[in-house]
Design a protein around this motif. Structure first.
Motif, mmCIF file in Angstrom:
data_model
loop_
_atom_site.group_PDB
_atom_site.id
_atom_site.type_symbol
_atom_site.label_atom_id
_atom_site.label_comp_id
_atom_site.label_asym_id
_atom_site.label_seq_id
_atom_site.Cartn_x
_atom_site.Cartn_y
_atom_site.Cartn_z
ATOM 1 N N PHE A 330 -16.196 38.340 0.927
ATOM 2 C CA PHE A 330 -17.356 37.954 1.734
ATOM 3 C C PHE A 330 -17.909 36.589 1.329
ATOM 4 N N ARG A 331 -18.231 36.440 0.048
ATOM 5 C CA ARG A 331 -18.727 35.164 -0.472
ATOM 6 C C ARG A 331 -17.951 34.791 -1.726
ATOM 7 N N ALA A 332 -17.472 33.576 -1.783
ATOM 8 C CA ALA A 332 -16.771 33.090 -2.976
ATOM 9 C C ALA A 332 -16.585 31.592 -2.838
ATOM 10 N N GLU A 333 -16.610 30.895 -3.964
ATOM 11 C CA GLU A 333 -16.373 29.460 -3.930
ATOM 12 C C GLU A 333 -14.937 29.151 -3.539
ATOM 13 N N ASP A 334 -14.026 30.014 -3.942
ATOM 14 C CA ASP A 334 -12.606 29.809 -3.657
ATOM 15 C C ASP A 334 -12.087 31.006 -2.859
ATOM 16 N N LYS A 335 -11.720 30.774 -1.603
ATOM 17 C CA LYS A 335 -11.223 31.854 -0.754
ATOM 18 C C LYS A 335 -9.730 31.710 -0.456
ATOM 19 N N ARG A 336 -9.028 31.060 -1.354
ATOM 20 C CA ARG A 336 -7.589 30.910 -1.136
ATOM 21 C C ARG A 336 -6.848 32.235 -1.022
ATOM 22 N N PRO A 337 -7.325 33.324 -1.658
ATOM 23 C CA PRO A 337 -6.651 34.614 -1.443
ATOM 24 C C PRO A 337 -6.813 35.145 -0.025
ATOM 25 N N GLY A 338 -7.663 34.515 0.773
ATOM 26 C CA GLY A 338 -7.891 34.970 2.150
ATOM 27 C C GLY A 338 -9.142 35.810 2.232
ATOM 28 N N ALA A 339 -10.025 35.475 3.184
ATOM 29 C CA ALA A 339 -11.286 36.203 3.300
ATOM 30 C C ALA A 339 -11.080 37.619 3.810
ATOM 31 N N PHE A 340 -10.113 37.796 4.725
ATOM 32 C CA PHE A 340 -9.988 39.077 5.393
ATOM 33 C C PHE A 340 -8.734 39.835 4.964
ATOM 34 N N HIS A 341 -8.855 41.145 4.998
ATOM 35 C CA HIS A 341 -7.743 42.031 4.666
ATOM 36 C C HIS A 341 -6.590 41.769 5.645
ATOM 37 N N PRO A 342 -5.369 41.638 5.158
ATOM 38 C CA PRO A 342 -4.236 41.382 6.066
ATOM 39 C C PRO A 342 -4.121 42.472 7.134
ATOM 40 N N LEU A 343 -3.860 42.043 8.354
ATOM 41 C CA LEU A 343 -3.739 42.979 9.467
ATOM 42 C C LEU A 343 -2.360 43.626 9.494
ATOM 43 N N ALA A 344 -2.305 44.813 10.064
ATOM 44 C CA ALA A 344 -1.020 45.449 10.324
ATOM 45 C C ALA A 344 -0.256 44.577 11.319
ATOM 46 N N PRO A 345 1.069 44.517 11.230
ATOM 47 C CA PRO A 345 1.846 43.622 12.103
ATOM 48 C C PRO A 345 1.542 43.786 13.588
ATOM 49 N N ALA A 346 1.400 45.025 14.061
ATOM 50 C CA ALA A 346 1.135 45.243 15.482
ATOM 51 C C ALA A 346 -0.228 44.696 15.886
ATOM 52 N N VAL A 347 -1.230 44.883 15.034
ATOM 53 C CA VAL A 347 -2.571 44.379 15.325
ATOM 54 C C VAL A 347 -2.591 42.852 15.266
ATOM 55 N N ALA A 348 -1.883 42.283 14.304
ATOM 56 C CA ALA A 348 -1.809 40.826 14.191
ATOM 57 C C ALA A 348 -1.182 40.220 15.445
ATOM 58 N N LYS A 349 -0.187 40.892 15.989
ATOM 59 C CA LYS A 349 0.469 40.392 17.203
ATOM 60 C C LYS A 349 -0.503 40.407 18.390
ATOM 61 N N ILE A 350 -1.304 41.467 18.488
ATOM 62 C CA ILE A 350 -2.307 41.544 19.562
ATOM 63 C C ILE A 350 -3.312 40.400 19.421
ATOM 64 N N ASN A 351 -3.750 40.142 18.189
ATOM 65 C CA ASN A 351 -4.689 39.047 17.951
ATOM 66 C C ASN A 351 -4.108 37.704 18.366
ATOM 67 N N GLN A 352 -2.842 37.495 18.046
ATOM 68 C CA GLN A 352 -2.180 36.244 18.407
ATOM 69 C C GLN A 352 -2.093 36.077 19.921
ATOM 70 N N ARG A 353 -1.813 37.166 20.614
ATOM 71 C CA ARG A 353 -1.709 37.091 22.080
ATOM 72 C C ARG A 353 -3.073 36.822 22.714
ATOM 73 N N LEU A 354 -4.110 37.422 22.157
ATOM 74 C CA LEU A 354 -5.456 37.160 22.671
ATOM 75 C C LEU A 354 -5.837 35.703 22.460
ATOM 76 N N LYS A 355 -5.545 35.193 21.281
ATOM 77 C CA LYS A 355 -5.838 33.792 20.985
ATOM 78 C C LYS A 355 -5.094 32.870 21.948
ATOM 79 N N GLN A 356 -3.854 33.184 22.218
ATOM 80 C CA GLN A 356 -3.040 32.371 23.121
ATOM 81 C C GLN A 356 -3.597 32.417 24.541
ATOM 82 N N ALA A 357 -4.110 33.586 24.951
ATOM 83 C CA ALA A 357 -4.616 33.734 26.309
ATOM 84 C C ALA A 357 -5.930 32.973 26.514
#
Length: 369
Positions: A330-357
């Protein structure tokens, strides 16, 4: 106001033509949230604050429609004057917070577990997409469901799908009566009691466990709150034989819940802060650091002093996933590990398609989410 919309459109189209990222920004009170935007030094700021004002508000309909640059404080003052509120208690993080940021961040306060989150209250929205087109979703009445899921999708999208121009939100009446109780309890005992109370007809509207103290807020009709107080705060003890809750003075209680909502409570100062989202029935999560528990056990904060390494982040997320949840840095000076929990592959694909649309050129807040 139409002239401002045209300025937004021109800025979007110019960014697409030049391939320049746009950083959508209102009051800037949540600049720290999420990942650092990709190509941040080269991004142009799309400032939403000029597009402000209440579009429509009819208290009897329990719906308010506002423009993205409208200050949250202004909206809450208007609602309070009519005995109403944004029931999800959006964190304010300062007076500059805007309604566009409220919708885009999707963050909610202590009442979230009993009332619902931001997307539960979104009825409609207007969005400017990556082609400069203004799209309308949902409506201003609760029975209008056309486009309803798309408008709710914008809550928590962090400005990555486009510029949220307007949002229509359901509002609720302010509670007639509120009272706060405090109990001495271990973490395990607090989680057990919270889950037991969740299955009972009690008007619980907020909960917090920290350093051996469980704080509980009751909200609703006066009769319901009084009955709950008699049951949970009786001098002889509670029905399960544990120690009774001590009533907290109203002004002190209001300051406590505001501190949790806005993260001005002393717990939130210093260190790196993780937000752990787990099932309320999950047992205590054993991790190194100081924890604070909200939402009946569903939201658990973890504060760690050390810098967050990739290995430490992986360990935290693995532990939380084993409990059925996910972890956000949530809060950190260094967020290189990534702020958000990695998404499941199927959910990540849906997110990518929404972004593209919605944003085919990828100009809106790239990398933020």
């Amino acid at each position: 106001m139409q002239a401002i919309v045209e300025q937004f459109r021109n800025q979007v189209l110019a960014a697409v033509e030049a391939g320049t990222p746009l950083r959508v920004r209102g009051g800037g009170t949540k600049d720290w949230y999420g990942n650092a935007p990709a190509a941040a030094p080269h991004a142009a700021v799309l400032d939403t604050r000029a597009y402000a004002g209440v579009v429509d508000y009819e208290p009897t309909e329990l719906v308010i429609t506002v423009r993205c640059g409208t200050p949250l404080a202004e909206v809450e003052a208007l609602l309070a004057a009519n005995g109403q509120m944004l029931a999800f208690e959006p964190p304010r993080f300062g007076p500059a917070s805007t309604m566009g940021g409220v919708a885009a961040s999707g963050l909610a306060g202590p009442r979230r577990a009993s009332a619902g989150g931001v997307r539960d209250f979104v009825l409609g929205a207007k969005l400017m997409d990556g082609k400069g087109e203004v799209l309308s979703f949902g409506g201003q009445v609760m029975k209008n469901v056309a486009g309803y899921d798309v408008s709710r999708l914008l809550a928590g999208s962090m400005g990555t799908l486009g510029l949220i121009l307007e949002v229509s939100l359901k509002v609720l009446p302010l509670p007639v009566c509120e009272a706060t109780l405090r109990f001495e309890a271990s973490e395990i005992d607090a989680l057990r009691r919270l889950n037991e109370w969740a299955g009972q007809p009690l008007p619980v509207s907020g909960s917090c466990w920290h350093q051996g103290v469980l704080t509980l807020r009751l909200s609703g009709a006066e009769a319901a709150v009084r009955a709950a107080l008699a049951r949970m705060g009786a001098a002889a003890g509670t029905a399960d034989g544990t120690a009774a809750g001590a009533r907290v003075e109203d002004a002190e209680a209001a300051a406590f819940w505001a501190g949790l909502r806005d993260q001005s409570h002393g717990y939130f100062g210093g260190g790196a802060l993780w937000r752990l989202s787990v099932p309320p029935a999950a047992s205590a999560i054993i991790l190194k650091g100081e924890q604070l528990i909200e939402w009946g056990g569903a939201q658990r904060w973890l504060k760690v002093d050390a810098a967050v390494s990739a290995e430490a982040a992986q360990d935290i997320r693995r532990t939380v996933a084993a409990a059925g949840g996910h972890a956000t840095l949530f809060r950190a000076e260094d967020k290189r590990p990534g702020a958000f929990h990695p998404l499941a592959p199927a959910v990540a694909k849906i997110n990518q398609r929404l972004k593209q649309a919605f944003d085919p050129a990828g100009i809106f807040n790239p990398g933020r989410l």
